[in-house]
Design an enzyme around this catalytic site. Structure first.
Site, PDB file in Angstrom:
ATOM      1  N   LYS A  27      62.733   8.356  42.707  1.00 14.29           N
ATOM      2  CA  LYS A  27      61.852   9.620  42.203  1.00 14.29           C
ATOM      3  C   LYS A  27      61.327   9.964  43.600  1.00 14.29           C
ATOM      4  CE  LYS A  27      58.948  11.386  38.849  1.00 14.29           C
ATOM      5  NZ  LYS A  27      57.590  11.399  38.455  1.00 14.29           N
TER       6      LYS A  27
ATOM      7  N   GLY B 240      41.424   5.974  36.443  1.00 14.68           N
ATOM      8  CA  GLY B 240      42.023   7.581  36.950  1.00 14.68           C
ATOM      9  C   GLY B 240      42.325   8.299  35.957  1.00 14.68           C
ATOM     10  N   ALA B 241      41.686   8.543  34.661  1.00 10.35           N
ATOM     11  CA  ALA B 241      42.056   9.336  33.684  1.00 10.35           C
ATOM     12  C   ALA B 241      41.989  10.583  33.740  1.00 10.35           C
ATOM     13  CB  ALA B 241      41.181   8.805  32.251  1.00 10.35           C
TER      14      ALA B 241
ATOM     15  N   GLU C  58      49.893  14.510  47.554  1.00 10.67           N
ATOM     16  CA  GLU C  58      50.546  13.314  47.926  1.00 10.67           C
ATOM     17  C   GLU C  58      51.537  13.018  49.083  1.00 10.67           C
ATOM     18  OE1 GLU C  58      49.819  11.111  43.791  1.00 10.67           O
ATOM     19  OE2 GLU C  58      51.442  12.666  43.661  1.00 10.67           O
TER      20      GLU C  58
ATOM     21  N   ALA D 192      45.353  13.828  34.213  1.00  9.97           N
ATOM     22  CA  ALA D 192      46.082  14.594  33.282  1.00  9.97           C
ATOM     23  C   ALA D 192      47.009  13.350  32.529  1.00  9.97           C
ATOM     24  CB  ALA D 192      46.842  15.535  33.907  1.00  9.97           C
TER      25      ALA D 192
HETATM   26  N1  LIG Z   1      50.488  15.071  35.649  1.00  8.17           N
HETATM   27  C1  LIG Z   1      51.800  14.916  35.405  1.00  8.17           C
HETATM   28  O1  LIG Z   1      52.549  15.368  34.589  1.00  8.17           O
HETATM   29  C2  LIG Z   1      52.246  13.528  36.170  1.00  8.17           C
HETATM   30  C3  LIG Z   1      51.698  12.980  37.315  1.00  8.17           C
HETATM   31  N2  LIG Z   1      52.258  11.925  37.820  1.00  8.17           N
HETATM   32  C4  LIG Z   1      51.562  11.066  38.901  1.00  8.17           C
HETATM   33  O2  LIG Z   1      50.590  10.524  38.256  1.00  8.17           O
HETATM   34  C5  LIG Z   1      49.392  10.446  39.204  1.00  8.17           C
HETATM   35  C6  LIG Z   1      48.206  11.015  38.618  1.00  8.17           C
HETATM   36  O3  LIG Z   1      48.487  12.503  38.410  1.00  8.17           O
HETATM   37  P1  LIG Z   1      47.719  13.494  37.580  1.00  8.17           P
HETATM   38  O4  LIG Z   1      47.315  12.734  36.216  1.00  8.17           O
HETATM   39  O5  LIG Z   1      48.207  14.665  37.497  1.00  8.17           O
HETATM   40  O6  LIG Z   1      46.296  13.641  38.562  1.00  8.17           O
HETATM   41  P2  LIG Z   1      44.622  13.910  38.122  1.00  8.17           P
HETATM   42  O7  LIG Z   1      44.153  14.535  39.458  1.00  8.17           O
HETATM   43  O8  LIG Z   1      44.662  15.015  36.940  1.00  8.17           O
HETATM   44  O9  LIG Z   1      44.290  12.660  37.730  1.00  8.17           O
HETATM   45  C7  LIG Z   1      43.791  11.766  38.409  1.00  8.17           C
HETATM   46  C8  LIG Z   1      42.226  11.339  38.161  1.00  8.17           C
HETATM   47  O10 LIG Z   1      41.735  10.136  38.673  1.00  8.17           O
HETATM   48  C9  LIG Z   1      40.491  10.387  39.161  1.00  8.17           C
HETATM   49  N3  LIG Z   1      40.166   9.409  39.830  1.00  8.17           N
HETATM   50  C10 LIG Z   1      40.364   8.965  41.272  1.00  8.17           C
HETATM   51  N4  LIG Z   1      39.810   7.786  41.695  1.00  8.17           N
HETATM   52  C11 LIG Z   1      39.152   7.566  40.687  1.00  8.17           C
HETATM   53  C12 LIG Z   1      38.156   6.209  40.540  1.00  8.17           C
HETATM   54  N5  LIG Z   1      38.013   5.457  41.515  1.00  8.17           N
HETATM   55  N6  LIG Z   1      37.571   6.156  39.392  1.00  8.17           N
HETATM   56  C13 LIG Z   1      37.772   6.954  38.151  1.00  8.17           C
HETATM   57  N7  LIG Z   1      38.802   7.871  38.318  1.00  8.17           N
HETATM   58  C14 LIG Z   1      39.296   8.292  39.464  1.00  8.17           C
HETATM   59  C15 LIG Z   1      40.482  11.752  39.714  1.00  8.17           C
HETATM   60  O11 LIG Z   1      39.349  12.060  40.223  1.00  8.17           O
HETATM   61  P3  LIG Z   1      39.164  12.970  41.630  1.00  8.17           P
HETATM   62  O12 LIG Z   1      39.953  14.308  41.420  1.00  8.17           O
HETATM   63  O13 LIG Z   1      37.784  13.169  41.733  1.00  8.17           O
HETATM   64  O14 LIG Z   1      39.605  12.293  42.555  1.00  8.17           O
HETATM   65  C16 LIG Z   1      41.380  12.606  38.758  1.00  8.17           C
HETATM   66  O15 LIG Z   1      40.535  13.101  37.649  1.00  8.17           O
HETATM   67  C17 LIG Z   1      49.990  10.897  40.316  1.00  8.17           C
HETATM   68  O16 LIG Z   1      50.377  10.087  41.437  1.00  8.17           O
HETATM   69  C18 LIG Z   1      50.882  12.170  40.020  1.00  8.17           C
HETATM   70  O17 LIG Z   1      52.094  12.383  41.243  1.00  8.17           O
HETATM   71  C19 LIG Z   1      53.454  11.514  37.392  1.00  8.17           C
HETATM   72  C20 LIG Z   1      54.374  12.261  36.450  1.00  8.17           C
HETATM   73  C21 LIG Z   1      54.012  13.215  35.946  1.00  8.17           C
HETATM   74  C1  LIG Z   2      59.903  16.471  39.061  1.00  4.73           C
HETATM   75  C2  LIG Z   2      58.909  17.400  39.775  1.00  4.73           C
HETATM   76  C3  LIG Z   2      59.539  17.825  41.091  1.00  4.73           C
HETATM   77  C4  LIG Z   2      58.661  18.403  38.821  1.00  4.73           C
HETATM   78  O1  LIG Z   2      58.144  19.727  39.396  1.00  4.73           O
HETATM   79  C5  LIG Z   2      57.878  16.624  40.044  1.00  4.73           C
HETATM   80  O2  LIG Z   2      57.870  15.298  39.959  1.00  4.73           O
HETATM   81  C6  LIG Z   2      56.462  17.134  40.529  1.00  4.73           C
HETATM   82  O3  LIG Z   2      56.112  18.346  40.396  1.00  4.73           O
HETATM   83  O4  LIG Z   2      55.806  16.274  40.934  1.00  4.73           O
END
Ligand SMILES: NC(=O)C1=CN([C@@H]2O[C@H](COP(=O)(O)OP(=O)(O)OC[C@H]3O[C@@H](n4cnc5c(N)ncnc54)[C@H](OP(=O)(O)O)[C@@H]3O)[C@@H](O)[C@H]2O)C=CC1
Ligand SMILES: CC(C)(CO)C(=O)C(=O)O
Length: 305
Positions: A179, A7-8, A261, A10
């Site tokens: 969290k 799930g690469a 989510e 962000a």
């Molecule tokens: N971004 C942040 O700063 C932070 C994020 N998080 C948490 O981390 C998690 C990920 O967030 P984020 O990175 O922002 O989300 P993103 O949507 O940027 O990244 C997730 C990626 O995984 C892909 N994906 C889903 N299913 C599969 C699969 N089976 N095989 C390959 N790739 C797949 C998605 O594609 P598609 O969109 O097509 O499903 C998407 O590109 C969430 O739970 C978020 O709440 C926690 C802290 C900080």
């Molecule tokens: C900490 C906070 C609330 C920052 O906006 C967050 O985790 C989110 O946006 O999902």
């Protein structure tokens, strides 16, 4: 260490990119066009660091077993992602750095050895192949649901060497709940009103709602046997102060017309309330309002003057 990031997007690309740059054997598993852009030009990380990492990327999970899988899909994709990894999950360490409640249970369901995690790093994908590391935070990981294992220490040291501040806890379940409870208040209020986190802190009505939501979540968690390392109320104030300028991630999902989510944050809190015969009126209401907003996809007529 041989690491797959499943799930690469962000946050997963940040972890995987920095680990690869630090010399770990990493494969990013994600979607097109992000994977194609990484193959062509490398993964570009901007913001806190400015670098291009040449890291392997693919759209399906290789069949040979890594030492560690980092799970970084949105919580609603966890089940499908673990299924797509198939047999290699069985007996393999899987670290979740996702938000929400229930990801680790599903890792265990698929036979993985679960390491729970939370991270306060802030990352966005600005274009395919390019991520912006906007907030340098900390990551807390631990054997799920509780306890200690030397491998968890090894993972934490590996993340630290890659430039990701990481702490090990023996009560990761408590951190995940803290969290989630904070997100259950900030993300929903911010999403329904489409406001920055700062407004929740400075408006007395909103702050008192946020505090009541946190209190309700704490009561439900405690009845379910969850112990907190950091009290969620303390974390609420800390998070609001540190993320004043943020539009929360749930609101950003709504603005992009994406699923949120909510089912894995407030939805899970409501589920856990039912399990111990408690009511969760605030979480139920906020859950329903965000579900309605998800369904409307911004498609609401505004009254004109
Ligand atoms: N971004 C942040 O700063 C932070 C994020 N998080 C948490 O981390 C998690 C990920 O967030 P984020 O990175 O922002 O989300 P993103 O949507 O940027 O990244 C997730 C990626 O995984 C892909 N994906 C889903 N299913 C599969 C699969 N089976 N095989 C390959 N790739 C797949 C998605 O594609 P598609 O969109 O097509 O499903 C998407 O590109 C969430 O739970 C978020 O709440 C926690 C802290 C900080
Ligand atoms: C900490 C906070 C609330 C920052 O906006 C967050 O985790 C989110 O946006 O999902």
């Amino acid at each position: 260490m041989k690491i797959y990031v499943l799930g690469a997007g962000a946050i997963g690309s940040l972890f995987g990119g920095l680990l690869a740059e630090a010399g770990e054997d990493v494969i990013l598993i994600g979607r097109e066009p992000h994977v194609g852009a990484i193959k062509k030009k490398g993964l570009i990380i901007r913001g806190i660091v400015d670098t291009t990492v040449h890291v392997e990327a693919m759209t399906s999970v290789p069949r040979d077993r890594p030492d560690l899988i980092i799970l970084s899909t949105k919580a609603y994709s966890t089940e499908e992602a673990l299924k797509s990894a198939g047999e290699i999950v069985k007996g393999t360490w899987v670290l979740s750095i996702q938000n929400g409640i229930g990801n680790e249970e599903r890792i265990i369901k698929f036979g993985g050895r679960a390491i729970g995690g939370i991270t306060t790093n802030g990352v966005v994908m600005s274009e395919p192949g390019i991520i912006e590391w906007r907030g340098k935070g900390v990551t807390v990981i631990g054997l799920y649901p509780q306890g200690h294992d030397p491998f968890v220490e090894e993972v934490a040291n590996t993340l630290e060497r890659a430039g990701l501040e990481t702490h090990v806890t023996e009560n990761v379940q408590g951190w995940i709940w803290s969290k989630a409870i904070v997100n259950s208040a900030i993300n929903t209020i911010g999403t329904i009103l489409e406001i920055k986190n700062e407004i929740i802190m400075t408006n007395d009505y909103l702050l008192s709602i946020a505090m009541e939501v946190v209190k309700e979540g704490c009561k439900i968690a405690l009845q379910n046997g969850i112990e907190f390392e950091v009290p969620p109320m303390e974390l609420l104030f800390q998070t609001l102060e540190q993320t004043k300028e943020n539009y929360n991630s749930m609101l950003q999902d709504i603005w992009r017309g994406k699923q949120t989510e909510i089912d894995y944050i407030n939805g899970k809190i409501v589920e856990y309330a039912k399990a111990v015969n408690l009511d969760a009126p605030m979480n139920t209401l906020l859950w329903a309002l965000v579900k309605a907003k998800e369904e409307l996809k911004g498609n609401v007529w505004r009254k004109r003057k």
